[in-house]
Design a protein around this motif. Structure first.
Motif, PDB file in Angstrom:
ATOM      1  N   ALA A   5       2.816  -1.925  -2.649  1.00 56.84           N
ATOM      2  CA  ALA A   5       2.581  -1.911  -1.202  1.00 56.84           C
ATOM      3  C   ALA A   5       1.294  -1.146  -0.861  1.00 56.84           C
ATOM      4  O   ALA A   5       0.579  -1.507   0.077  1.00 56.84           O
ATOM      5  CB  ALA A   5       3.770  -1.276  -0.482  1.00 56.84           C
ATOM      6  N   GLY A   6       1.007  -0.104  -1.625  1.00 56.24           N
ATOM      7  CA  GLY A   6      -0.211   0.679  -1.380  1.00 56.24           C
ATOM      8  C   GLY A   6      -1.462  -0.141  -1.619  1.00 56.24           C
ATOM      9  O   GLY A   6      -2.415  -0.100  -0.822  1.00 56.24           O
ATOM     10  N   VAL A   7      -1.453  -0.912  -2.687  1.00 53.36           N
ATOM     11  CA  VAL A   7      -2.621  -1.746  -2.984  1.00 53.36           C
ATOM     12  C   VAL A   7      -2.754  -2.830  -1.914  1.00 53.36           C
ATOM     13  O   VAL A   7      -3.852  -3.107  -1.410  1.00 53.36           O
ATOM     14  CB  VAL A   7      -2.501  -2.384  -4.385  1.00 53.36           C
ATOM     15  N   ALA A  50       6.533   0.636  -3.810  1.00 55.05           N
ATOM     16  CA  ALA A  50       5.615   1.430  -2.981  1.00 55.05           C
ATOM     17  C   ALA A  50       4.204   1.357  -3.545  1.00 55.05           C
ATOM     18  O   ALA A  50       3.222   1.297  -2.794  1.00 55.05           O
ATOM     19  CB  ALA A  50       6.094   2.880  -2.908  1.00 55.05           C
ATOM     20  N   GLY A  51       4.103   1.351  -4.861  1.00 52.93           N
ATOM     21  CA  GLY A  51       2.781   1.258  -5.496  1.00 52.93           C
ATOM     22  C   GLY A  51       2.105  -0.052  -5.158  1.00 52.93           C
ATOM     23  O   GLY A  51       0.928  -0.087  -4.773  1.00 52.93           O
ATOM     24  N   THR A 106       2.367   3.539 -11.602  1.00 51.31           N
ATOM     25  CA  THR A 106       2.412   4.962 -11.272  1.00 51.31           C
ATOM     26  C   THR A 106       3.643   5.611 -11.886  1.00 51.31           C
ATOM     27  O   THR A 106       3.515   6.457 -12.750  1.00 51.31           O
ATOM     28  CB  THR A 106       2.368   5.247  -9.759  1.00 51.31           C
ATOM     29  N   ASN A 136       9.194   3.628  -8.170  1.00 52.90           N
ATOM     30  CA  ASN A 136       8.350   3.400  -7.000  1.00 52.90           C
ATOM     31  C   ASN A 136       7.408   2.211  -7.115  1.00 52.90           C
ATOM     32  O   ASN A 136       6.389   2.165  -6.432  1.00 52.90           O
ATOM     33  CB  ASN A 136       7.532   4.661  -6.730  1.00 52.90           C
TER      34      ASN A 136
END
Ligand SMILES: Cc1ncc(C[n+]2csc(CCOP(=O)(O)OP(=O)(O)O)c2C)c(N)n1
Ligand code: SF4
Lengths: 317, 391
Positions: free
Chosen positions: A83-85, A80-81, A73, A77
């Motif tokens: 972590a989102g997946v 966080a990216g 992304t 981050n």
């Protein structure tokens, strides 16, 4: 994957996840490290990347070097990216909408780890996402042209910390992000270097299987930024460990342990090489050979010794 | 129809959004506190704590991470929501165009609040207007009922396979977020049937079919990729009209791309966004009683911009007044040039006036809005006017 690691096994069993057709510089360690990390699991794996050399070199549309799902992304981050997946996976798995066993890894440069990405990394580790964060630590912002980061070594000349009439390069020693990650009380933290594939892949296995967030700081020699010949990547990597500039160790549930060459140096079986060997091998430190900066070389040696002795204490506690 | 509609409740706008989310039951919600959005995630996390939803709820360490996490979670194949306001949206800004370019239908409720500085927590549209060129769909609510309805309608437009863009659902901070109003919810089953299953197009979690998301584009591909987003936005105009019609069937509540009030025979019309539409309707009624032929309209959908509807609305009017609750310092309010352009490309220009109002939560009463029309009618308005500020 608990059998001991052999070259034969690595050659045979693990599919190539990163294809050879990427656009990293000749001799770049980042691709070598990533391939070794990805050998650390035989489960399905999803890769996420922070912006930097590694990401831009492997994902230039309409091509991709990735044989596994990969997402990028932005720069600060990656954690966080990833972590989102991982969160999506956990949600869908809990709801019975997916039943695979998948591992998650984010690759980030030192800028994306030590500086702009530290907050997102800290947040993701604290929240306990089951993911591995790998720092491809080439000790500067290489993708934008060798600018100084907080991982850059003291004395190194970079395009924002030049050596000159009154300057010896970067003034500050690098910050210890590995220790900061240990302070997050996550199950697995390690330092690795690419010349020691056995140590590296073994640690990647442990990281993937630790059942929670894990962090690996991988020294990533960069021929462009460190000013050495492309053929010397592996020998430079080895020298970093032999001089104790980059000790190999792991911290499992808070317990420190040295590994491989670093263990042998600690045991007195192998002699620790002087910092001048390290400095002499790279163009980024060339100016330090000047008499004027001999005190800086001494300071660098003193700093390496101090950190090494502290690590020895932590390992024997 | 009535069987599909629940009993009336008293609820504030944030609570209404949280209720809609609960009924939709998204897979992932990530959020970070900021006034006046906070109640949404507070209420929603209670639903999580009580096991009333299946959602994986993530308390992130910042808005930048909140939106990052949402964009990749949606890429992975999970229906994902978040909410923010003001500084939070500003802090997310880097991820706004990236999320849109990733073509992931994340839904974000924005409790509209001005942006610093000076720090001010009250309502205006400075936050969402700074996001308007980033490729997100953007819809506005006039009242609490609409905040709820738009939260149910939003994902339907965003997730349409020919749209696949993230969506901002706007509700005015405090005016709607904290005001308790009477509202008629739908029953949960009807909400679920209406919103349906999330069917992601190329989910990252489908490891048997590996894809690389958000690659690097050279000049050859960047522009074409942006153009694909234009096509998607254009498609969203049709999709929004269809979804509004479908929603009317289950709720009895009819929505339009542009909401109009007494505009048909009006000489003077104003165009306004959000809760002020309600206040302006009252101003219009008062002025009509005085014999003035005035009307007011609200673009329900701000992105995609409903240019044709706006042009048709303004055709043959004596004057069009654009009410902007934000300003581009050194230029106009953000909506003014858009309305001018929509009319200009389609025909003859009426007189055009821009009124900037209510920044930082400055109260704007019915009488203030009445004065707008009166100033224009008296020929005393400038092209750009700052309502209630001494010039
Ligand atoms: C917010 C933001 N600031 C700056 C940049 C520009 N930028 C892209 S890659 C990069 C350097 C990456 O350095 P590092 O993380 O150390 O990785 P490397 O390229 O050295 O492997 C920078 C500064 C950016 N993409 N985003
Ligand atoms: S600049 Fe350095 S880190 Fe970047 S690709 Fe080249 S060798 Fe690798």
């Amino acid at each position: 994957m608990s059998a001991p690691l052999t070259l034969k096994e690595l050659n045979k069993d693990i599919p190539d996840r990163l294809a050879s057709g990427h656009r990293l510089c000749a001799g770049c360690a980042e691709g070598i490290i990533a391939r070794q990390i990805l050998m650390g699991t035989d489960k399905d794996v999803i890769v996420s990347c922070s912006t930097g050399c590694f990401e831009v070199s492997t994902t230039i549309f309409p091509y991709t070097s990735w044989n596994v799902p990969m997402i990028h992304t932005a720069f600060g981050n990656g954690a966080a990216g990833c972590a989102g997946v991982e969160t999506a996976y956990r949600s869908l798995k809990r709801q019975g909408k997916i039943d695979k066993d998948i591992k998650f890894v984010n690759f980030a440069g030192d800028g994306a780890t030590y500086d702009i990405g530290l907050q997102a990394l800290s947040g993701a580790m604290e929240r306990g996402h089951d993911m591995l964060f790998v720092c491809l630590n080439n000790e500067a912002y290489m993708n934008t042209g060798i600018q100084s980061s907080s991982a850059t070594a003291k004395g190194a000349s970079t395009t924002t910390s030049w050596n000159g009439a009154v300057a010896y390069g970067k003034k500050e020693a690098s910050k210890d992000v590995t220790a900061i990650m240990v302070a997050h009380n996550i199950p697995y933290v390690a330092q690795v270097a690419p010349h020691n594939w056995k140590d590296l892949v073994g640690k990647a296995r442990k990281a993937f299987e630790c059942g929670g967030p894990s962090f690996i700081n991988a020294l990533s020699p960069c021929p462009r930024g460190w000013r050495f010949d492309s053929k010397d990547t592996i020998s430079i990597s080895k020298l970093a460990v032999e001089t104790c500039v980059w000790p190999l160790f792991e911290v499992v549930d808070g317990e420190y342990a040295l590994s491989s060459e670093s263990q042998r140096i600690a045991d007195g079986k192998v002699e620790k090489k002087p910092i001048t060997d390290w400095i002499d091998a790279q163009g980024r430190f060339k100016h330090l050979k000047d008499e004027r900066w001999s005190n800086i070389v001494e300071e660098i040696q003193a700093d390496v010794d101090k950190r090494w002795n502290k690590l020895l204490k932590l390992c024997s506690l | 129809m009535s069987s599909k509609v629940g009993t009336d409740i008293a609820i504030n706008g944030d609570g209404a959004v949280a209720l809609a989310w609960k009924q939709i039951n998204p897979d992932v919600v990530a959020a970070y506190p900021i006034t006046p959005q906070t109640i949404i995630v507070e209420d929603f996390s209670k639903y999580v704590a009580n096991g009333e939803v299946d959602t994986e709820f993530i308390d992130v360490e910042s808005e930048h991470s909140a939106l990052t996490l949402c964009s990749t979670s949606s890429s992975a194949g999970a229906r994902t929501f978040t909410a923010t306001a003001s500084q939070g949206l500003a802090y997310m800004w880097e991820m706004l165009p990236i999320t849109a370019a990733m073509r992931v239908p994340v839904m974000m409720a924005v409790a509209n609040r001005t942006v610093s500085g000076p720090i001010n927590i009250n309502n205006d549209h400075g936050d969402v207007m700074s996001a308007r060129d980033t490729g997100w769909l953007s819809i506005f609510a006039e009242n609490v009922q609409e905040a709820y309805d738009m939260s149910i309608i939003g994902p339907r437009i965003a997730e349409h396979h020919e749209v696949q863009l993230p969506i901002l659902v706007n509700l005015d901070g405090f005016i709607l977020t904290h005001a308790i109003e009477r509202m008629t919810p739908l029953d949960t089953q009807h909400v679920r049937d209406f919103v349906g299953e999330f069917k992601p197009l190329y989910p990252l979690l489908d490891t048997d079919h590996p894809v690389t998301h958000n690659l690097m584009d050279g000049p050859l591909f960047y522009f074409p990729h942006k153009y694909q987003m234009v096509v998607a936005m254009n498609k969203a105009l049709d999709v929004a009209r269809e979804v509004f019609a479908e929603f009317a069937k289950i709720s009895g509540r009819e929505y339009h791309m542009v909401e109009e009030y007494r505009c048909d025979d009006a000489d003077y019309i104003a165009i306004v966004l959000g809760s002020s539409f309600g206040t302006m309707k009252q101003a219009v009624d008062n002025l009509r009683d005085e014999g003035m032929k005035v009307g007011v309209a609200m673009p329900r959908v701000y992105r995609p911009w409903p240019a044709d509807e706006i042009a048709a609305l303004c055709k043959g009017k004596k004057a069009v007044i654009v009410m902007d609750r934000h300003l581009s310092i050194g230029a106009y309010g953000p909506m003014f040039p858009e309305v001018c352009a929509s009319i200009a490309v389609n025909g003859k220009m009426p007189e055009m006036y821009n009124f900037i109002y209510g920044l930082g939560g400055a109260d704007t009463m019915v009488s203030d809005f009445m004065s707008v029309y009166k100033t224009v009618e008296a020929g005393k308005a400038n092209t750009i006017n700052y309502l209630g500020v001494k010039e």
